[in-house]
Scaffold this motif. Structure first.
Motif, short mmCIF file in Angstrom:
data_model
loop_
_atom_site.label_atom_id
_atom_site.label_comp_id
_atom_site.label_asym_id
_atom_site.label_seq_id
_atom_site.Cartn_x
_atom_site.Cartn_y
_atom_site.Cartn_z
N ALA A 123 -7.85 1.63 -1.20
CA ALA A 123 -9.06 1.19 -0.50
C ALA A 123 -9.39 -0.26 -0.85
CB ALA A 123 -10.23 2.11 -0.85
N MET A 177 -6.17 6.37 -4.54
CA MET A 177 -6.92 6.15 -3.31
C MET A 177 -7.90 4.97 -3.46
SD MET A 177 -5.84 8.24 -1.13
CE MET A 177 -4.93 9.73 -1.03
N PHE A 207 -7.10 -2.45 1.11
CA PHE A 207 -7.54 -2.51 2.50
C PHE A 207 -8.72 -3.46 2.68
CE2 PHE A 207 -5.62 1.78 3.73
CZ PHE A 207 -4.61 1.18 4.44
N ASN A 212 0.82 -1.21 0.00
CA ASN A 212 0.00 0.00 0.00
C ASN A 212 0.85 1.26 0.00
OD1 ASN A 212 -2.65 -0.67 -0.25
ND2 ASN A 212 -3.00 -0.89 1.94
#
Length: 104
Positions: free
Chosen positions: A67, A63, A70, A43
């Motif tokens: 995400a 982004m 994640f 990341n």
């Protein structure tokens, strides 16, 4: 502005620590933590490259990728912990070398 090389060095260091943790540990929870460190290193590198290469032209794409990583990491932790809890209930241990048989 922080140079790109510093982010890459930080990401490489985190990845190496996570790889060492995943390969050297016998406890399944510690192995899972090592894998999570490796995902966080990825990341950091992903965001660093996005910031230095595509930030001006597309301010959202990096982004979104982070995400998604994640979300995958959270799903991996949930499944991994469920498997560890199931193995502990069945075998009463979380040591990886004790869980090498398929049945028993």
């Amino acid at each position: 502005m922080i140079p790109l090389a510093w982010y890459l060095i930080l990401g490489a260091a985190l990845f190496c620590i996570g790889l060492f943790g995943a390969l050297a540990r016998k406890n399944l929870v510690a192995i899972l933590m090592g894998v999570e460190l490796m995902l966080n290193a990825v990341n950091i590198n992903l965001l660093a490259f996005w910031r230095y290469l595509y930030h001006e032209s597309d301010p959202v794409r990096g982004m979104v990728f982070v995400a998604m990583v994640f979300v995958v990491a959270a799903a991996e932790v949930a499944v991994g912990l469920a498997l560890i809890i199931s193995a502990y209930r069945r075998r009463k241990t979380v040591t990886a070398s004790d869980l090498d048989m398929l049945r028993g």
